[in-house]
Design an enzyme around this catalytic site. Structure first.
Site, mmCIF file in Angstrom:
data_model
loop_
_atom_site.group_PDB
_atom_site.id
_atom_site.type_symbol
_atom_site.label_atom_id
_atom_site.label_comp_id
_atom_site.label_asym_id
_atom_site.label_seq_id
_atom_site.Cartn_x
_atom_site.Cartn_y
_atom_site.Cartn_z
ATOM 1 N N LYS A 78 -25.769 -18.609 33.585
ATOM 2 C CA LYS A 78 -24.873 -17.793 32.750
ATOM 3 C C LYS A 78 -24.007 -16.824 33.547
ATOM 4 O O LYS A 78 -22.867 -16.565 33.181
ATOM 5 C CB LYS A 78 -25.692 -16.966 31.756
ATOM 6 C CG LYS A 78 -26.258 -17.746 30.601
ATOM 7 C CD LYS A 78 -26.885 -16.747 29.650
ATOM 8 C CE LYS A 78 -27.620 -17.442 28.536
ATOM 9 N NZ LYS A 78 -28.023 -16.510 27.490
ATOM 10 N N ASP A 96 -23.890 -14.706 22.553
ATOM 11 C CA ASP A 96 -25.177 -14.034 22.302
ATOM 12 C C ASP A 96 -24.939 -12.684 21.614
ATOM 13 O O ASP A 96 -25.693 -12.296 20.721
ATOM 14 C CB ASP A 96 -25.932 -13.794 23.615
ATOM 15 C CG ASP A 96 -26.447 -15.087 24.223
ATOM 16 O OD1 ASP A 96 -26.729 -16.035 23.467
ATOM 17 O OD2 ASP A 96 -26.553 -15.154 25.460
#
Ligand code: ATR
Length: 267
Positions: A65, A101
């Site tokens: 990520k 997220d």
């Protein structure tokens, strides 16, 4: 046939394929969602290769990520968080990187009628999940107190997040006494009967989101329900990060119920 996928290592137990494929089925889209496990040093090649092959979109998970941020053109929120979990290849330029997220946590809370504008929020944890949630809550208009076992990490994160303060875990009881929202963004409670927050610090005016989804009913959420708080389990956050990615990729409203059903039937 549109191809979507997940880049991570490992990705074997991911719930994203059934969740996204339930959405394709529900809307009658000709699409597939597959998992890829590139070597740790092969992320750039994997993303460029996916682009060249006409892959429509990718999710990105551990351990890629942060590195993905350097390879794609990141959106502002992803840059601030320091991590990309969704890549969209549909534009003509370089692929765009998003962090869903953060929005996933916000949509999970809003779905449970939690008002975030001017809310006083406590985020426990200052790792990857904590960063995403803290920036998301601040963007939504909340005041954010970040509490972390390693206090300097909380303070460092708080310096980057608007209207935020950084604390050690010892401050959690005091912070919660005047809070509206609590998010557990640590791994405490994952496959164990443990909680990062003392039960008697919880109260009926709180909404509590636990990012942990295994088990769905963590000790924190059990304690929160007993205290009369609104509880939001980690599957909602997982669901809405996927919903948000689906909507970025397709430009359509996601079939949230079908995705939720596919996810929960596997948890
Ligand atoms: P993620 O990307 O899922 O957030 P991470 O970056 O490894 O994972 O962060 C894990 C978070 O859980 C951190 O905030 C960590 O606290 P430290 O910064 O002090 O390590 C927190 N955490 C993990 N185990 C914990 C424990 N037993 N008690 C309290 N906090 C814990």
């Amino acid at each position: 046939m549109d191809v979507y996928g997940l880049l991570g290592n490992p990705v074997g137990h991911s719930l994203s394929p059934p969740m996204h494929e339930a959405a394709y089925d529900e809307l009658g889209l000709e699409a597939r969602y597959v998992t890829f496990e590139p070597d740790q040093d092969a992320l750039a090649a994997a993303i460029e290769g996916a682009d060249a092959l006409g892959v429509a979109g990718l999710n990105v998970t551990i351990p890629f990520k942060q590195e993905a941020l350097e390879i794609v053109a990141p959106e502002d929120l992803a840059t601030r968080i320091g991590a990309v979990n969704t890549i969209d290849f549909s534009g003509s330029g370089p692929p765009t990187g998003y962090n869903t997220d953060a929005v996933g946590a916000l949509r999970a809370l809003r779905d449970h009628d939690v008002d975030l504008e001017d809310a006083r929020a406590v985020v426990v944890g200052a790792g990857g999940a904590g960063r995403a949630v803290a920036f998301g809550l601040a963007d939504a208009g909340a005041t954010v107190a970040i509490a972390n076992r390693t206090e300097p990490k909380a303070r460092q994160l708080a310096e980057a997040v608007p209207r935020a303060s950084g604390h050690g875990l010892a401050d959690v009881e005091r912070l919660l006494s005047e809070a509206d929202v609590l998010v557990n963004a640590t791994s405490v409670g994952m496959e164990e009967d443990a909680t990062p927050v003392p039960a008697d610090a919880l109260h009926g005016d709180l909404a509590v989101l636990d990012a942990v989804y295994q088990p769905l009913e963590t000790r924190l959420l059990r304690d929160a329900a007993e205290a009369g708080a609104t509880t939001v389990d980690g599957a909602w956050m997982l669901l809405y990060q996927g919903v948000e990615a689906f909507e970025i990729w397709t430009g359509r409203d996601a079939p949230v119920e079908a995705m939720n059903e596919a996810l929960r039937s596997r948890l």
